[in-house]
Design a protein around this motif. Structure first.
Motif, PDB file in Angstrom:
ATOM      1  N   THR A 155       0.837  -1.208   0.000  1.00  0.00           N
ATOM      2  CA  THR A 155       0.000   0.000   0.000  1.00  0.00           C
ATOM      3  C   THR A 155       0.864   1.246   0.000  1.00  0.00           C
ATOM      4  OG1 THR A 155      -1.752  -1.191   1.162  1.00  0.00           O
ATOM      5  CG2 THR A 155      -1.840   1.213   1.232  1.00  0.00           C
ATOM      6  N   LEU A 156       1.900   1.265   0.840  1.00  0.00           N
ATOM      7  CA  LEU A 156       2.791   2.424   0.904  1.00  0.00           C
ATOM      8  C   LEU A 156       3.496   2.639  -0.433  1.00  0.00           C
ATOM      9  CD1 LEU A 156       4.019   4.684   2.644  1.00  0.00           C
ATOM     10  CD2 LEU A 156       5.828   3.052   3.271  1.00  0.00           C
ATOM     11  N   SER A 157       3.903   1.564  -1.076  1.00  0.00           N
ATOM     12  CA  SER A 157       4.605   1.726  -2.352  1.00  0.00           C
ATOM     13  C   SER A 157       3.671   2.293  -3.415  1.00  0.00           C
ATOM     14  CB  SER A 157       5.209   0.398  -2.812  1.00  0.00           C
ATOM     15  OG  SER A 157       4.202  -0.519  -3.149  1.00  0.00           O
ATOM     16  N   ILE A 158       2.419   1.832  -3.445  1.00  0.00           N
ATOM     17  CA  ILE A 158       1.450   2.352  -4.416  1.00  0.00           C
ATOM     18  C   ILE A 158       1.212   3.841  -4.166  1.00  0.00           C
ATOM     19  CG2 ILE A 158      -1.003   2.268  -5.094  1.00  0.00           C
ATOM     20  CD1 ILE A 158       0.653  -0.012  -6.257  1.00  0.00           C
ATOM     21  N   PHE A 159       1.028   4.220  -2.909  1.00  0.00           N
ATOM     22  CA  PHE A 159       0.803   5.628  -2.604  1.00  0.00           C
ATOM     23  C   PHE A 159       2.067   6.454  -2.798  1.00  0.00           C
ATOM     24  CE2 PHE A 159      -3.144   4.182  -0.870  1.00  0.00           C
ATOM     25  CZ  PHE A 159      -4.001   5.238  -1.155  1.00  0.00           C
ATOM     26  N   GLY A 160       3.246   5.860  -2.597  1.00  0.00           N
ATOM     27  CA  GLY A 160       4.492   6.576  -2.854  1.00  0.00           C
ATOM     28  C   GLY A 160       4.653   6.919  -4.322  1.00  0.00           C
ATOM     29  N   VAL A 161       4.378   5.945  -5.188  1.00  0.00           N
ATOM     30  CA  VAL A 161       4.447   6.191  -6.636  1.00  0.00           C
ATOM     31  C   VAL A 161       3.414   7.241  -7.026  1.00  0.00           C
ATOM     32  CG1 VAL A 161       4.065   5.153  -8.916  1.00  0.00           C
ATOM     33  CG2 VAL A 161       5.425   3.944  -7.196  1.00  0.00           C
ATOM     34  N   GLY A 162       2.195   7.106  -6.495  1.00  0.00           N
ATOM     35  CA  GLY A 162       1.141   8.072  -6.793  1.00  0.00           C
ATOM     36  C   GLY A 162       1.493   9.474  -6.337  1.00  0.00           C
ATOM     37  N   THR A 163       2.090   9.580  -5.159  1.00  0.00           N
ATOM     38  CA  THR A 163       2.506  10.887  -4.639  1.00  0.00           C
ATOM     39  C   THR A 163       3.574  11.516  -5.528  1.00  0.00           C
ATOM     40  OG1 THR A 163       1.961  10.231  -2.382  1.00  0.00           O
ATOM     41  CG2 THR A 163       3.494  12.077  -2.632  1.00  0.00           C
ATOM     42  N   ALA A 164       4.531  10.707  -5.958  1.00  0.00           N
ATOM     43  CA  ALA A 164       5.591  11.224  -6.832  1.00  0.00           C
ATOM     44  C   ALA A 164       5.001  11.732  -8.148  1.00  0.00           C
ATOM     45  CB  ALA A 164       6.632  10.130  -7.095  1.00  0.00           C
ATOM     46  N   ILE A 165       4.058  10.990  -8.719  1.00  0.00           N
ATOM     47  CA  ILE A 165       3.428  11.412  -9.978  1.00  0.00           C
ATOM     48  C   ILE A 165       2.639  12.706  -9.774  1.00  0.00           C
ATOM     49  CG2 ILE A 165       1.648  10.795 -11.669  1.00  0.00           C
ATOM     50  CD1 ILE A 165       2.713   7.874 -11.386  1.00  0.00           C
ATOM     51  N   LEU A 166       1.893  12.775  -8.678  1.00  0.00           N
ATOM     52  CA  LEU A 166       1.131  13.997  -8.406  1.00  0.00           C
ATOM     53  C   LEU A 166       2.045  15.195  -8.182  1.00  0.00           C
ATOM     54  CD1 LEU A 166      -1.763  12.668  -6.148  1.00  0.00           C
ATOM     55  CD2 LEU A 166      -1.947  13.672  -8.426  1.00  0.00           C
ATOM     56  N   LEU A 167       3.157  14.990  -7.514  1.00  0.00           N
ATOM     57  CA  LEU A 167       4.104  16.097  -7.322  1.00  0.00           C
ATOM     58  C   LEU A 167       4.638  16.603  -8.660  1.00  0.00           C
ATOM     59  CD1 LEU A 167       6.081  14.985  -4.139  1.00  0.00           C
ATOM     60  CD2 LEU A 167       4.614  17.000  -4.384  1.00  0.00           C
ATOM     61  N   LEU A 168       4.961  15.675  -9.550  1.00  0.00           N
ATOM     62  CA  LEU A 168       5.429  16.083 -10.883  1.00  0.00           C
ATOM     63  C   LEU A 168       4.335  16.841 -11.637  1.00  0.00           C
ATOM     64  CD1 LEU A 168       7.431  12.923 -12.016  1.00  0.00           C
ATOM     65  CD2 LEU A 168       8.342  15.210 -11.495  1.00  0.00           C
ATOM     66  N   LEU A 169       3.111  16.343 -11.557  1.00  0.00           N
ATOM     67  CA  LEU A 169       1.999  17.043 -12.226  1.00  0.00           C
ATOM     68  C   LEU A 169       1.811  18.445 -11.658  1.00  0.00           C
ATOM     69  CD1 LEU A 169      -0.620  14.157 -12.537  1.00  0.00           C
ATOM     70  CD2 LEU A 169       0.626  15.272 -14.399  1.00  0.00           C
ATOM     71  N   LEU A 170       1.907  18.569 -10.343  1.00  0.00           N
ATOM     72  CA  LEU A 170       1.774  19.890  -9.724  1.00  0.00           C
ATOM     73  C   LEU A 170       2.904  20.823 -10.140  1.00  0.00           C
ATOM     74  CD1 LEU A 170       0.555  19.001  -6.124  1.00  0.00           C
ATOM     75  CD2 LEU A 170      -0.663  20.386  -7.814  1.00  0.00           C
ATOM     76  N   LEU A 171       4.118  20.294 -10.213  1.00  0.00           N
ATOM     77  CA  LEU A 171       5.263  21.118 -10.611  1.00  0.00           C
ATOM     78  C   LEU A 171       5.107  21.668 -12.019  1.00  0.00           C
ATOM     79  CD1 LEU A 171       8.304  19.131  -9.188  1.00  0.00           C
ATOM     80  CD2 LEU A 171       7.544  21.414  -8.507  1.00  0.00           C
ATOM     81  N   PHE A 172       4.563  20.862 -12.920  1.00  0.00           N
ATOM     82  CA  PHE A 172       4.475  21.260 -14.320  1.00  0.00           C
ATOM     83  C   PHE A 172       3.127  21.847 -14.723  1.00  0.00           C
ATOM     84  CE2 PHE A 172       7.951  18.135 -14.313  1.00  0.00           C
ATOM     85  CZ  PHE A 172       8.952  18.950 -14.825  1.00  0.00           C
ATOM     86  N   SER A 173       2.168  21.892 -13.795  1.00  0.00           N
ATOM     87  CA  SER A 173       0.849  22.415 -14.162  1.00  0.00           C
ATOM     88  C   SER A 173       0.663  23.884 -13.817  1.00  0.00           C
ATOM     89  CB  SER A 173      -0.247  21.591 -13.483  1.00  0.00           C
ATOM     90  OG  SER A 173      -0.182  21.762 -12.080  1.00  0.00           O
ATOM     91  N   GLY A 174       1.629  24.482 -13.176  1.00  0.00           N
ATOM     92  CA  GLY A 174       1.511  25.893 -12.838  1.00  0.00           C
ATOM     93  C   GLY A 174       0.784  26.114 -11.527  1.00  0.00           C
ATOM     94  N   PRO A 175       0.562  27.381 -11.176  1.00  0.00           N
ATOM     95  CA  PRO A 175      -0.080  27.696  -9.900  1.00  0.00           C
ATOM     96  C   PRO A 175      -1.494  27.114  -9.822  1.00  0.00           C
ATOM     97  CG  PRO A 175       0.733  29.690 -10.986  1.00  0.00           C
ATOM     98  CD  PRO A 175       0.902  28.565 -11.944  1.00  0.00           C
ATOM     99  N   GLN A 176      -1.840  26.649  -8.643  1.00  0.00           N
ATOM    100  CA  GLN A 176      -3.159  26.073  -8.407  1.00  0.00           C
ATOM    101  C   GLN A 176      -4.003  27.043  -7.599  1.00  0.00           C
ATOM    102  OE1 GLN A 176      -3.999  22.839  -9.589  1.00  0.00           O
ATOM    103  NE2 GLN A 176      -2.103  23.243 -10.706  1.00  0.00           N
ATOM    104  N   LYS A 177      -5.287  27.121  -7.947  1.00  0.00           N
ATOM    105  CA  LYS A 177      -6.211  27.975  -7.208  1.00  0.00           C
ATOM    106  C   LYS A 177      -6.773  27.200  -6.032  1.00  0.00           C
ATOM    107  CE  LYS A 177      -7.674  30.449 -11.330  1.00  0.00           C
ATOM    108  NZ  LYS A 177      -8.784  30.741 -12.218  1.00  0.00           N
ATOM    109  N   GLY A 178      -7.204  27.915  -5.029  1.00  0.00           N
ATOM    110  CA  GLY A 178      -7.883  27.279  -3.909  1.00  0.00           C
ATOM    111  C   GLY A 178      -7.243  27.638  -2.589  1.00  0.00           C
ATOM    112  N   PRO A 179      -7.938  27.304  -1.508  1.00  0.00           N
ATOM    113  CA  PRO A 179      -7.434  27.638  -0.179  1.00  0.00           C
ATOM    114  C   PRO A 179      -6.305  26.707   0.246  1.00  0.00           C
ATOM    115  CG  PRO A 179      -9.458  26.382  -0.004  1.00  0.00           C
ATOM    116  CD  PRO A 179      -9.229  26.638  -1.463  1.00  0.00           C
ATOM    117  N   ALA A 180      -5.576  27.136   1.238  1.00  0.00           N
ATOM    118  CA  ALA A 180      -4.539  26.302   1.819  1.00  0.00           C
ATOM    119  C   ALA A 180      -5.202  25.160   2.589  1.00  0.00           C
ATOM    120  CB  ALA A 180      -3.658  27.136   2.741  1.00  0.00           C
ATOM    121  N   LEU A 181      -4.489  24.064   2.763  1.00  0.00           N
ATOM    122  CA  LEU A 181      -5.049  22.914   3.475  1.00  0.00           C
ATOM    123  C   LEU A 181      -5.535  23.284   4.872  1.00  0.00           C
ATOM    124  CD1 LEU A 181      -2.729  19.921   2.534  1.00  0.00           C
ATOM    125  CD2 LEU A 181      -5.092  20.304   1.859  1.00  0.00           C
ATOM    126  N   ASN A 182      -4.834  24.198   5.533  1.00  0.00           N
ATOM    127  CA  ASN A 182      -5.241  24.563   6.893  1.00  0.00           C
ATOM    128  C   ASN A 182      -6.516  25.401   6.925  1.00  0.00           C
ATOM    129  OD1 ASN A 182      -4.162  26.904   5.900  1.00  0.00           O
ATOM    130  ND2 ASN A 182      -2.816  27.293   7.652  1.00  0.00           N
TER     131      ASN A 182
END
Length: 158
Positions: A50-77
């Motif tokens: 489970t951790l490995s699947i979520f680790g790969v998914g997290t890495a992919i999402l981080l790359l998508l966020l890096l290359f997709s530009g600024p994101q709109k929306g509130p901070a998590l807090n």
């Protein structure tokens, strides 16, 4: 000029129809994921799988966020804490896939998950939970849920 509610709903309906194949493909991906998780869990342990699947998914999402530009929306807090429950539910779902699939098979696992998803989603729609629009349960929705349960029984017997 005033538009009717039917005309206002058409673009949304068309978007839904366009997204439907993508959603079906995502569902197919979940079946593939279930097939991969069983053997992976047997090799490295269910929680590590489970951790490995979520680790790969997290890495992919981080790359998508890096290359997709600024994101709109509130901070998590700034978000209500209950909206982050999915962060708990996702890993629990994957752990259950990892545990169940080798024992009951991919088809049985997926139809059981589908019955739970549809059953709960009917309730969420009916009561308008989590800020969703209320959509009352009618006979057709009850029949659809019943047919999914029948499919679960037939697959279990087959």
């Amino acid at each position: 000029m005033q538009t009717s509610s039917l005309e206002a709903a058409r673009p949304k309906h068309r978007l839904g129809l366009l997204l439907l194949p993508l959603v079906i493909l995502a569902g197919m991906g979940l079946s593939v994921e279930a097939g991969l998780l069983g053997p992976l869990g047997a090799q490295v342990g269910h929680l590590w799988a489970t951790l490995s699947i979520f680790g790969v998914g997290t890495a992919i999402l981080l790359l998508l966020l890096l290359f997709s530009g600024p994101q709109k929306g509130p901070a998590l807090n700034e978000l209500p804490r209950w909206q982050l429950i999915g962060g708990f539910l996702g890993p629990m779902y994957v752990v259950v896939l990892t545990l169940a699939t080798p024992h009951i098979g991919i088809a049985m696992t997926m139809i059981a998950i589908l019955s739970g998803q549809v059953g709960k989603s009917v309730l969420i729609d009916h009561f308008g939970w989590f800020g969703t629009a209320r959509k009352r349960v009618n006979g057709e929705r009850w029949m659809a849920l019943l047919l999914i349960v029948v499919a679960l029984v037939l697959i279990a017997r087959g």
